[in-house]
Design a protein around this motif. Structure first.
Motif, PDB file in Angstrom:
ATOM      1  N   ARG A 193       2.832  22.613  -8.440  1.00 45.06           N
ATOM      2  CA  ARG A 193       3.659  23.779  -8.099  1.00 45.06           C
ATOM      3  C   ARG A 193       3.010  24.616  -6.999  1.00 45.06           C
ATOM      4  O   ARG A 193       3.030  25.852  -7.036  1.00 45.06           O
ATOM      5  N   LEU A 194       2.446  23.918  -6.007  1.00 51.72           N
ATOM      6  CA  LEU A 194       1.829  24.628  -4.904  1.00 51.72           C
ATOM      7  C   LEU A 194       2.874  24.944  -3.837  1.00 51.72           C
ATOM      8  O   LEU A 194       3.839  24.194  -3.656  1.00 51.72           O
ATOM      9  N   PRO A 195       2.701  26.044  -3.103  1.00 52.74           N
ATOM     10  CA  PRO A 195       3.694  26.416  -2.086  1.00 52.74           C
ATOM     11  C   PRO A 195       3.921  25.328  -1.050  1.00 52.74           C
ATOM     12  O   PRO A 195       5.018  25.183  -0.531  1.00 52.74           O
ATOM     13  N   ALA A 196       2.883  24.538  -0.777  1.00 57.42           N
ATOM     14  CA  ALA A 196       3.030  23.498   0.250  1.00 57.42           C
ATOM     15  C   ALA A 196       4.098  22.484  -0.100  1.00 57.42           C
ATOM     16  O   ALA A 196       4.634  21.799   0.760  1.00 57.42           O
ATOM     17  N   ALA A 197       4.424  22.374  -1.394  1.00 61.42           N
ATOM     18  CA  ALA A 197       5.418  21.380  -1.811  1.00 61.42           C
ATOM     19  C   ALA A 197       6.824  21.814  -1.486  1.00 61.42           C
ATOM     20  O   ALA A 197       7.754  21.008  -1.535  1.00 61.42           O
ATOM     21  N   GLY A 248       8.953  23.228  -3.136  1.00 62.56           N
ATOM     22  CA  GLY A 248       9.887  23.079  -4.246  1.00 62.56           C
ATOM     23  C   GLY A 248      10.609  21.767  -4.293  1.00 62.56           C
ATOM     24  O   GLY A 248      11.654  21.647  -4.920  1.00 62.56           O
ATOM     25  N   ARG A 249      10.108  20.745  -3.603  1.00 64.43           N
ATOM     26  CA  ARG A 249      10.856  19.495  -3.502  1.00 64.43           C
ATOM     27  C   ARG A 249       9.927  18.309  -3.737  1.00 64.43           C
ATOM     28  O   ARG A 249       8.826  18.248  -3.195  1.00 64.43           O
ATOM     29  N   MET A 250      10.377  17.367  -4.564  1.00 68.68           N
ATOM     30  CA  MET A 250       9.613  16.147  -4.771  1.00 68.68           C
ATOM     31  C   MET A 250       9.774  15.249  -3.548  1.00 68.68           C
ATOM     32  O   MET A 250      10.897  14.971  -3.131  1.00 68.68           O
ATOM     33  N   PRO A 251       8.686  14.810  -2.912  1.00 72.94           N
ATOM     34  CA  PRO A 251       8.818  13.925  -1.754  1.00 72.94           C
ATOM     35  C   PRO A 251       9.422  12.589  -2.163  1.00 72.94           C
ATOM     36  O   PRO A 251       9.219  12.130  -3.283  1.00 72.94           O
ATOM     37  N   PRO A 303       0.833  -1.204   0.000  1.00 75.27           N
ATOM     38  CA  PRO A 303       0.000   0.000   0.000  1.00 75.27           C
ATOM     39  C   PRO A 303       0.870   1.258   0.000  1.00 75.27           C
ATOM     40  O   PRO A 303       1.924   1.296   0.611  1.00 75.27           O
ATOM     41  N   MET A 304       0.383   2.272  -0.690  1.00 74.27           N
ATOM     42  CA  MET A 304       1.099   3.546  -0.761  1.00 74.27           C
ATOM     43  C   MET A 304       0.426   4.540   0.174  1.00 74.27           C
ATOM     44  O   MET A 304      -0.804   4.652   0.182  1.00 74.27           O
ATOM     45  N   PRO A 305       1.187   5.267   0.984  1.00 78.61           N
ATOM     46  CA  PRO A 305       0.581   6.271   1.861  1.00 78.61           C
ATOM     47  C   PRO A 305      -0.148   7.341   1.044  1.00 78.61           C
ATOM     48  O   PRO A 305       0.410   7.892   0.092  1.00 78.61           O
ATOM     49  N   VAL A 306      -1.382   7.614   1.428  1.00 70.66           N
ATOM     50  CA  VAL A 306      -2.134   8.652   0.729  1.00 70.66           C
ATOM     51  C   VAL A 306      -1.448  10.001   0.896  1.00 70.66           C
ATOM     52  O   VAL A 306      -1.446  10.833  -0.019  1.00 70.66           O
ATOM     53  N   ALA A 307      -0.822  10.229   2.061  1.00 63.02           N
ATOM     54  CA  ALA A 307      -0.126  11.497   2.289  1.00 63.02           C
ATOM     55  C   ALA A 307       0.997  11.706   1.276  1.00 63.02           C
ATOM     56  O   ALA A 307       1.261  12.842   0.848  1.00 63.02           O
ATOM     57  N   GLU A 308       1.638  10.611   0.880  1.00 62.54           N
ATOM     58  CA  GLU A 308       2.704  10.739  -0.120  1.00 62.54           C
ATOM     59  C   GLU A 308       2.139  11.166  -1.465  1.00 62.54           C
ATOM     60  O   GLU A 308       2.737  11.980  -2.182  1.00 62.54           O
ATOM     61  N   LEU A 309       0.973  10.632  -1.805  1.00 62.63           N
ATOM     62  CA  LEU A 309       0.330  11.041  -3.056  1.00 62.63           C
ATOM     63  C   LEU A 309      -0.066  12.518  -3.002  1.00 62.63           C
ATOM     64  O   LEU A 309       0.070  13.245  -3.988  1.00 62.63           O
ATOM     65  N   VAL A 310      -0.552  12.972  -1.846  1.00 64.93           N
ATOM     66  CA  VAL A 310      -0.900  14.390  -1.687  1.00 64.93           C
ATOM     67  C   VAL A 310       0.333  15.261  -1.906  1.00 64.93           C
ATOM     68  O   VAL A 310       0.291  16.262  -2.624  1.00 64.93           O
ATOM     69  N   ASP A 311       1.463  14.881  -1.272  1.00 62.45           N
ATOM     70  CA  ASP A 311       2.698  15.664  -1.430  1.00 62.45           C
ATOM     71  C   ASP A 311       3.158  15.688  -2.881  1.00 62.45           C
ATOM     72  O   ASP A 311       3.609  16.718  -3.394  1.00 62.45           O
ATOM     73  N   THR A 312       3.051  14.548  -3.553  1.00 63.66           N
ATOM     74  CA  THR A 312       3.464  14.478  -4.952  1.00 63.66           C
ATOM     75  C   THR A 312       2.601  15.385  -5.823  1.00 63.66           C
ATOM     76  O   THR A 312       3.112  16.127  -6.671  1.00 63.66           O
TER      77      THR A 312
END
Length: 378
Positions: free
Chosen positions: A302-306, A308-311, A287-296
């Motif tokens: 290109r949202l500020p919450a990211a 500038g870095r790929m999780p 299973p993949m964490p849903v939070a990881e998909l949100v970060d991706t």
């Protein structure tokens, strides 16, 4: 600096604009959601000849054809040389758009594609359709799948996902349909909600039907189809773009994730390779964490919450090249205790739905799933 995935050649289907030159002539393409899943991409071309041998020259009926999975099944079936495709849905506009798209793709030399407006809950209407169309195979993709909505509407889950499917299975057997393929959910594997309980109830009922000399009942459990309409990717994207918190009831903290394209191909492979009535699970890795998909998604948007870095991907994510399609299908036993459901259990559920009694519906679902009237854990 642009983040990308280095490859020796452009990705199939990405288009010429997707690849750009990198160091030493290596092509670089932007990161895609597909790169973040916890399984290597299956090679979706290796089984085409085998699938054509099974489905070529046959009439195939797809229920829920206007939905994401049903529509993708129709698109992939179109390439397999069927005699005719019968697309059934109760939603007028999605069905009309799908059939228009399929006919455009097929051209004058393609197979006839028929659109039928019908509700799978109308058993008499579905029986008339089977008598008129005489399909060799049915792909039943008309189940409801929104866990939160089904939790609020258990009678709808029972009526559509259990009763209508059970009735359609009976019709398929009665009319000698060669393959009746039910698209189920991995929520059947212990999820304590209405969706999971309904799926267990249905599988237990189907397992009790016994062997049919003419009809193989094939159940395919799939995980979260992330790019389907209403799937995680469009829903998370919608919330992120609106600046809203990502709160998806029923999504859980992690999920077995698949793309729409590979989901449809795995369903076709299960239908083609089944030896009689069988149940398959599509193995999409850990299973993949849903939070990881949100970060991706925040990064790709290109949202500020990211920041500038790929999780980073999950540590369980396997590396390496694609794997064969068949390796994603695992045959499993159907769920539920041994033995048949109690005599009349399906009719008890039908009566509870008809009466609109929520408590009675939940109790009947649990009984049919073999968990006892007090066993419902929703």
């Amino acid at each position: 600096m642009r983040v990308g995935i280095a490859e020796e050649a452009p990705v199939e289907g990405a288009g010429p604009a997707a690849a750009e030159p990198g160091a030493a002539g290596v092509a670089v393409r932007p990161v895609e959601i597909r790169d973040r899943l916890n399984h290597p991409e299956a090679r979706l071309d290796s089984s085409a000849a085998m699938l054509r041998g099974v489905f070529g020259g046959t009439t195939i009926l797809v229920t829920g054809a206007g939905g994401s999975i049903g529509a993708e099944l129709c698109r992939q079936l179109l390439d397999l040389g069927p005699r005719r495709i019968v697309a059934v849905d109760r939603a007028e506009l999605p069905l009309a758009q799908l059939v228009d798209d399929l006919r455009h793709r097929a051209g004058d030399a393609g197979p006839p594609i028929e659109a039928i407006l019908a509700d799978v809950q109308d058993t008499a209407r579905m029986g008339a359709i089977l008598r008129a169309e005489r399909p060799w195979g049915i792909f039943h993709a008309a189940a409801y799948g929104n866990a939160a909505l089904l939790e609020a509407c258990p009678a709808a889950a029972a009526e559509n996902n259990v009763l209508a499917t059970a009735d359609l299975a009976d019709l398929a057997i009665r009319h000698g349909v060669g393959r009746f393929v039910v698209i189920s959910t991995r929520a059947v594997e212990g999820a304590a909600d209405v969706r999971g309980t309904a799926a267990r109830a249905l599988e237990r009922h189907l397992g009790a039907l016994g062997p049919s000399p003419a009809t193989a009942i094939v159940v395919v459990r799939i995980g979260e189809v992330i790019d389907a309409a209403g799937g995680l990717v469009p829903e998370i994207t919608r919330l992120l773009r609106a600046g809203r918190p990502v709160d998806l009831p029923g999504a859980g903290v992690s999920a077995h994730m698949l793309t729409l394209r590979e989901t449809a191909r795995m369903v076709l492979l299960a239908a083609a390779g089944a030896d009689g009535s069988q149940t398959f699970v599509v193995d999409s890795g850990p299973p993949m964490p849903v939070a990881e998909l949100v970060d991706t998604l925040a990064y790709l948007l290109r949202l500020p919450a990211a920041a500038g870095r790929m999780p980073p991907p999950s540590p369980e994510r396997p590396d390496g090249g694609g794997r064969g399609e068949g390796s994603m299908l695992v045959r499993v036993d159907r769920v539920g205790p041994a033995g048949r459901p109690a005599q009349g259990a399906l009719e008890v559920l039908r009566g509870a739905v008809r009466d609109g009694d929520r408590a009675a519906v939940l109790a009947a679902l649990s009984d049919l799933a073999g968990e006892g009237s007090g066993g419902f854990r929703a």
